[in-house]
Design a protein around this motif. Structure first.
Motif, short mmCIF file in Angstrom:
data_model
loop_
_atom_site.label_atom_id
_atom_site.label_comp_id
_atom_site.label_asym_id
_atom_site.label_seq_id
_atom_site.Cartn_x
_atom_site.Cartn_y
_atom_site.Cartn_z
N UNK A 91 34.98 45.92 47.43
CA UNK A 91 34.65 44.46 47.69
C UNK A 91 35.18 43.74 46.53
N UNK A 92 35.84 42.69 46.59
CA UNK A 92 36.50 41.91 45.29
C UNK A 92 36.11 40.55 45.35
N UNK A 93 35.52 40.25 44.10
CA UNK A 93 35.11 38.66 44.03
C UNK A 93 35.75 38.29 43.00
N UNK A 94 36.72 37.04 43.05
CA UNK A 94 37.40 36.17 41.81
C UNK A 94 36.29 35.01 41.45
N UNK A 95 36.28 34.94 40.13
CA UNK A 95 35.35 33.77 39.68
C UNK A 95 35.72 33.54 38.39
N UNK A 96 35.57 32.10 37.94
CA UNK A 96 35.72 31.58 36.58
C UNK A 96 34.54 32.03 35.79
N UNK A 97 34.66 32.92 34.65
CA UNK A 97 33.81 33.23 33.95
C UNK A 97 33.40 32.25 32.77
N UNK A 98 34.24 31.73 32.36
CA UNK A 98 33.97 30.45 31.45
C UNK A 98 34.46 29.32 31.91
N UNK A 99 33.65 28.33 32.20
CA UNK A 99 33.88 27.10 32.69
C UNK A 99 35.24 26.43 31.81
N UNK A 100 36.11 26.03 32.71
CA UNK A 100 37.35 25.13 31.83
C UNK A 100 38.33 26.21 31.42
N UNK A 101 38.48 27.28 32.31
CA UNK A 101 39.36 28.04 31.54
C UNK A 101 40.94 27.99 32.42
N UNK A 102 40.58 27.16 33.36
CA UNK A 102 41.92 26.97 34.07
C UNK A 102 42.10 27.85 35.23
N UNK A 103 40.87 28.10 36.07
CA UNK A 103 41.18 28.98 37.33
C UNK A 103 40.53 30.29 37.54
N UNK A 104 40.50 30.79 38.33
CA UNK A 104 39.46 32.06 38.56
C UNK A 104 40.14 33.37 38.10
N UNK A 105 40.43 33.62 36.77
CA UNK A 105 40.83 34.60 36.35
C UNK A 105 40.10 35.88 36.26
N UNK A 106 38.75 35.61 36.21
CA UNK A 106 37.85 36.95 36.18
C UNK A 106 37.77 37.55 37.43
N UNK A 107 37.32 38.65 37.71
CA UNK A 107 37.04 39.29 39.05
C UNK A 107 36.02 40.25 38.85
N UNK A 108 35.25 40.71 39.83
CA UNK A 108 34.38 41.80 40.15
C UNK A 108 34.90 42.70 41.16
N UNK A 109 35.14 44.18 40.95
CA UNK A 109 35.47 44.91 41.94
C UNK A 109 34.65 46.19 42.24
N UNK A 110 34.06 46.21 43.48
CA UNK A 110 33.18 47.40 43.61
C UNK A 110 33.99 48.25 44.49
N UNK A 111 33.99 49.70 44.19
CA UNK A 111 34.81 50.55 44.74
C UNK A 111 33.92 51.66 45.17
N UNK A 112 33.70 52.09 46.35
CA UNK A 112 32.78 53.24 46.99
C UNK A 112 33.28 54.25 47.83
N UNK A 113 32.81 55.28 47.92
CA UNK A 113 33.20 56.34 48.77
C UNK A 113 32.29 56.48 49.80
N UNK A 114 32.24 57.52 50.71
CA UNK A 114 31.66 57.55 52.14
C UNK A 114 30.33 57.54 51.88
N UNK A 115 29.78 57.89 50.74
CA UNK A 115 28.29 58.06 50.49
C UNK A 115 27.80 56.83 49.75
N UNK A 116 28.79 55.63 49.68
CA UNK A 116 28.22 54.46 48.94
C UNK A 116 28.00 54.67 47.43
N UNK A 117 28.73 55.65 46.88
CA UNK A 117 28.80 56.06 45.50
C UNK A 117 29.95 55.94 44.99
N UNK A 118 30.10 55.09 43.78
CA UNK A 118 31.41 54.72 43.06
C UNK A 118 31.05 53.87 41.71
N UNK A 119 31.90 52.95 41.62
CA UNK A 119 31.69 51.98 40.58
C UNK A 119 32.11 50.54 40.61
N UNK A 120 31.59 49.81 39.86
CA UNK A 120 31.96 48.23 40.05
C UNK A 120 32.57 48.07 38.77
#
Length: 163
Positions: A91-120
């Motif tokens: 799952x990938x979400x782009x966002x603007x971490x700090x207002x006024x930085x000129x675009x959504x350069x930040x992101x959160x990425x969730x990576x999971x296996x079959x058992x829904x175990x992994x990392x963000x």
């Protein structure tokens, strides 16, 4: 009727029976020869290879196929185990971490296996640099609190949110 007439009738019946038996025997001999000819051709095989050798070769081939089937089955078990532990959902979400930085350069990425175990992985861009945070996911949940973007990325990976 006289004895002579009875004897002639009996001999005639025996003669008809003998002729019928002879015809049946001749038909049987013809069928036997045809069957023997087909059997002989069958037993010769291709390229003068005997039928026994052909059958033994077929048995060897069948044994090799059985061994290959067992090896393939074991390889499939190993691959299935490896696939279950590989990353299958994200799952990938782009966002603007700090207002006024000129675009959504930040992101959160969730990576999971079959058992829904992994990392963000949360990557926040600012003018001063880039900050990366990693949080573990165990069976679809985390021990540490998640930010809104991290939670959305996890929900996308779990399939709760569709694009």
């Amino acid at each position: 009727m006289s004895e002579r007439e009875i004897l002639i009738i009996a001999l005639s019946a025996i003669a008809v029976l003998c002729i019928t038996s002879l015809v049946i025997a001749l038909i049987a001999i013809g069928r036997y020869r045809d069957l023997f000819r087909r059997y002989d051709m069958f037993m010769r095989g291709r390229d003068a290879e005997s039928m026994e050798e052909f059958i033994l070769k077929q048995q060897d081939d069948i044994e090799e196929l059985k061994e290959a089937k067992l090896a393939d089955r074991e390889a499939m078990r190993v691959m299935n185990r490896n696939i279950r532990s590989s990353i299958q959902k994200f799952g990938l979400v782009h966002y603007d971490a700090f207002e006024g930085m000129g675009g959504k350069m930040s992101f959160a990425l969730a990576l999971l296996d079959y058992t829904n175990t992994g990392m963000i992985i949360n990557c926040m861009h600012s003018r001063e640099g880039c900050f990366i945070y990693v949080k573990e996911v165990e069976a679809g949940s985390t021990y540490t609190p998640l930010g809104a973007e991290e939670k959305e990325a996890l929900e996308r990976a779990l399939g709760y949110i569709k694009d």
